[in-house]
Design a protein around this motif. Structure first.
Motif, PDB file in Angstrom:
ATOM      1  N   THR A  88     -12.190   9.568  99.578  1.00  0.00           N
ATOM      2  CA  THR A  88     -12.983   9.782 100.780  1.00  0.00           C
ATOM      3  C   THR A  88     -13.633   8.463 101.192  1.00  0.00           C
ATOM      4  O   THR A  88     -13.797   7.551 100.386  1.00  0.00           O
ATOM      5  N   ALA A  89     -14.001   8.373 102.445  1.00  0.00           N
ATOM      6  CA  ALA A  89     -14.521   7.116 102.983  1.00  0.00           C
ATOM      7  C   ALA A  89     -15.988   6.929 102.665  1.00  0.00           C
ATOM      8  O   ALA A  89     -16.789   7.866 102.739  1.00  0.00           O
TER       9      ALA A  89
ATOM     10  N   ALA B   6      -7.810  -5.347  93.614  1.00  0.00           N
ATOM     11  CA  ALA B   6      -6.595  -4.599  93.922  1.00  0.00           C
ATOM     12  C   ALA B   6      -6.986  -3.334  94.682  1.00  0.00           C
ATOM     13  O   ALA B   6      -7.628  -2.439  94.125  1.00  0.00           O
ATOM     14  N   VAL B   7      -6.607  -3.281  95.952  1.00  0.00           N
ATOM     15  CA  VAL B   7      -7.070  -2.203  96.822  1.00  0.00           C
ATOM     16  C   VAL B   7      -6.638  -0.830  96.322  1.00  0.00           C
ATOM     17  O   VAL B   7      -7.421   0.123  96.290  1.00  0.00           O
ATOM     18  N   LYS B   8      -5.396  -0.708  95.890  1.00  0.00           N
ATOM     19  CA  LYS B   8      -4.852   0.611  95.561  1.00  0.00           C
ATOM     20  C   LYS B   8      -5.291   1.095  94.185  1.00  0.00           C
ATOM     21  O   LYS B   8      -5.736   2.241  94.028  1.00  0.00           O
ATOM     22  N   SER B   9      -5.172   0.258  93.189  1.00  0.00           N
ATOM     23  CA  SER B   9      -5.518   0.665  91.824  1.00  0.00           C
ATOM     24  C   SER B   9      -7.009   0.583  91.542  1.00  0.00           C
ATOM     25  O   SER B   9      -7.502   1.215  90.606  1.00  0.00           O
ATOM     26  N   GLY B  10      -7.727  -0.230  92.314  1.00  0.00           N
ATOM     27  CA  GLY B  10      -9.146  -0.419  92.087  1.00  0.00           C
ATOM     28  C   GLY B  10      -9.477  -1.433  91.013  1.00  0.00           C
ATOM     29  O   GLY B  10     -10.649  -1.675  90.724  1.00  0.00           O
TER      30      GLY B  10
ATOM     31  N   GLY C  93     -19.323   4.436  91.072  1.00  0.00           N
ATOM     32  CA  GLY C  93     -18.995   5.476  92.043  1.00  0.00           C
ATOM     33  C   GLY C  93     -18.268   4.986  93.272  1.00  0.00           C
ATOM     34  O   GLY C  93     -18.283   5.648  94.318  1.00  0.00           O
ATOM     35  N   VAL C  94     -17.630   3.810  93.180  1.00  0.00           N
ATOM     36  CA  VAL C  94     -16.920   3.237  94.324  1.00  0.00           C
ATOM     37  C   VAL C  94     -15.476   2.900  93.920  1.00  0.00           C
ATOM     38  O   VAL C  94     -15.142   2.831  92.734  1.00  0.00           O
ATOM     39  N   ALA C  95     -14.645   2.681  94.932  1.00  0.00           N
ATOM     40  CA  ALA C  95     -13.231   2.363  94.704  1.00  0.00           C
ATOM     41  C   ALA C  95     -12.690   1.634  95.928  1.00  0.00           C
ATOM     42  O   ALA C  95     -13.397   1.396  96.891  1.00  0.00           O
ATOM     43  N   TYR C  96     -11.416   1.260  95.860  1.00  0.00           N
ATOM     44  CA  TYR C  96     -10.729   0.560  96.949  1.00  0.00           C
ATOM     45  C   TYR C  96     -11.423  -0.756  97.296  1.00  0.00           C
ATOM     46  O   TYR C  96     -11.889  -0.957  98.418  1.00  0.00           O
TER      47      TYR C  96
ATOM     48  N   THR D 228     -10.583   5.699 106.285  1.00  0.00           N
ATOM     49  CA  THR D 228     -10.565   6.564 105.103  1.00  0.00           C
ATOM     50  C   THR D 228      -9.360   6.225 104.235  1.00  0.00           C
ATOM     51  O   THR D 228      -8.221   6.262 104.722  1.00  0.00           O
ATOM     52  N   PRO D 229      -9.554   5.898 102.961  1.00  0.00           N
ATOM     53  CA  PRO D 229      -8.420   5.502 102.120  1.00  0.00           C
ATOM     54  C   PRO D 229      -7.282   6.513 102.069  1.00  0.00           C
ATOM     55  O   PRO D 229      -6.109   6.131 102.135  1.00  0.00           O
ATOM     56  N   THR D 230      -7.595   7.793 101.957  1.00  0.00           N
ATOM     57  CA  THR D 230      -6.521   8.788 101.895  1.00  0.00           C
ATOM     58  C   THR D 230      -5.705   8.821 103.170  1.00  0.00           C
ATOM     59  O   THR D 230      -4.547   9.259 103.164  1.00  0.00           O
ATOM     60  N   GLU D 231      -6.269   8.355 104.269  1.00  0.00           N
ATOM     61  CA  GLU D 231      -5.544   8.321 105.536  1.00  0.00           C
ATOM     62  C   GLU D 231      -4.768   7.021 105.700  1.00  0.00           C
ATOM     63  O   GLU D 231      -3.586   7.033 106.047  1.00  0.00           O
ATOM     64  N   PHE D 232      -5.400   5.857 105.475  1.00  0.00           N
ATOM     65  CA  PHE D 232      -4.680   4.619 105.768  1.00  0.00           C
ATOM     66  C   PHE D 232      -3.559   4.342 104.775  1.00  0.00           C
ATOM     67  O   PHE D 232      -2.615   3.622 105.094  1.00  0.00           O
TER      68      PHE D 232
END
Length: 347
Positions: A161-162, A102-106, A135-138, A206-210
């Motif tokens: 952050t990317a 799940a991309v958004k929730s991780g 230490g990773v997400a998305y 970058t997740p916060t951007e897309f």
């Protein structure tokens, strides 16, 4: 689930000895599993739809089951199996669980398809657990490995952050850490070709951007244009390819299915081009060439004065003869002959 027969004998593990074996000897698929994303991500959970594609069935072409996720706001994306033909020689492995990042929730979900028509949720790993342990997400693309592990590409840090890396899970979905010792600038998709000791990964942004929607003003800073070529055995980066203006936002990466093949493609979303990839086995160097260029259309009322086709997904047929890709912004499908010819169909 019934085990396939390969070359007239019962196979040792899941899947088939080669993709061409599956193409020639595999039975026609009777069911499809489709992740369905709720547009507002607030009113109800995403779900996995089971679609009947058996022409002899009374419910042919219909959704016959829906499995809602237990949470709202996941944004399911690509799916993969817990085990596949990469484990063909391991009789202890079984293709039983569909892996849904799940991309958004991780979160990472495992869905049990023992009852093929009515899958059920088996287990999930929380995004917080993934972030704390690795230490990773998305998370994005999920592939099963010959070791029985599950490898999932990730696109950022828990703070949005990317950075690109790959989450490793064991067969029971326990977190093992990250695959690569060093991060890349961005992350997205990957494909590995173990016979040539190579993996190629791509990058998005970058997740916060897309998650805010595409903003052309930050495209060159917050979105990528590179491919990363890895030493598969050593897990080290051996080549970085900047595709430049003709390869903006390279997304889906596909190598030929033939295990000894040395070529593949990547679809570049914003540039709307298809890039051909060719490996030199002697040097390990990957070369690239744009083989499909799609013009942008003059428009009004969009974010830019011209509208790209925006390639979103690509797929190579099991016999490696055809490349299929879709243009999301124009509602088009294309079929590219892998020897170079192109025909076009539109929705």
């Amino acid at each position: 689930m019934e085990q396939p027969v390969a070359n007239g004998t019962c196979c040792k593990g899941p899947g088939y000895a080669t993709p061409l074996d599956a193409f020639k000897n595999g039975a026609r698929e009777k069911l499809l599993y489709v992740p369905c994303i709720v547009p507002d991500q607030q009113s109800r959970p995403d779900y996995l739809a089971t679609v009947d594609v058996d022409p002899d069935s009374a419910t042919y072409g219909q959704v016959i089951h829906r499995l809602p996720m237990p949470f709202i706001g996941d944004e399911l994306h690509h799916t993969g199996w817990n085990a596949c033909s990469s484990c063909f020689n391991d009789s202890s492995k079984k293709r039983q669980f569909l892996i849904l990042p799940a991309v958004k929730s991780g979160r990472i979900y495992a869905v049990d398809v023992t009852n093929e028509q009515e899958p059920k949720l088996h287990k999930f790993v929380s995004g917080d657990a993934v972030g704390a342990a690795a230490g990773v997400a998305y998370p994005h693309t999920s592939h099963c490995l010959g070791s029985g592990e599950i490898m999932i590409s990730t696109m950022g840090s828990p703070d949005g952050t990317a950075k690109g890396n790959f989450l490793l899970l064991d067969a029971d979905l326990n977190i093992k850490g990250t695959w690569a010792p060093k991060d890349t600038a961005f992350g997205y998709d990957f494909w590995y070709q173990p016979r040539h000791n190579i993996m190629v990964s791509s990058e998005f942004g970058t997740p916060t951007e897309f998650f805010k929607g595409f903003d052309p003003a930050v495209a060159t800073q917050e979105y990528g244009s590179k491919l990363y070529v890895w030493n598969w055995a050593e897990r080290t980066l051996r080549q970085t390819i900047d595709l430049g203006a003709e390869g903006l936002i390279p997304l889906e990466t596909r190598f030929a299915h033939e295990p000894s093949a040395t070529w593949g493609y990547v679809g570049c979303a914003l540039s709307s081009n298809v890039v051909f990839l060719q490996l030199d086995p002697a040097s390990g160097v990957l070369s690239q060439k744009v083989v499909v260029k799609q013009p942008w259309l003059d428009v009004t009322g969009w974010a830019l004065p011209q509208l790209p086709a925006l390639i979103t997904d690509i797929l190579i047929s099991l016999d490696d003869k055809w490349l299929f890709f879709s243009n999301w912004l124009r509602g088009e499908r294309h079929t590219l002959c892998c020897s170079g010819c192109l025909t076009r169909t539109e929705d």
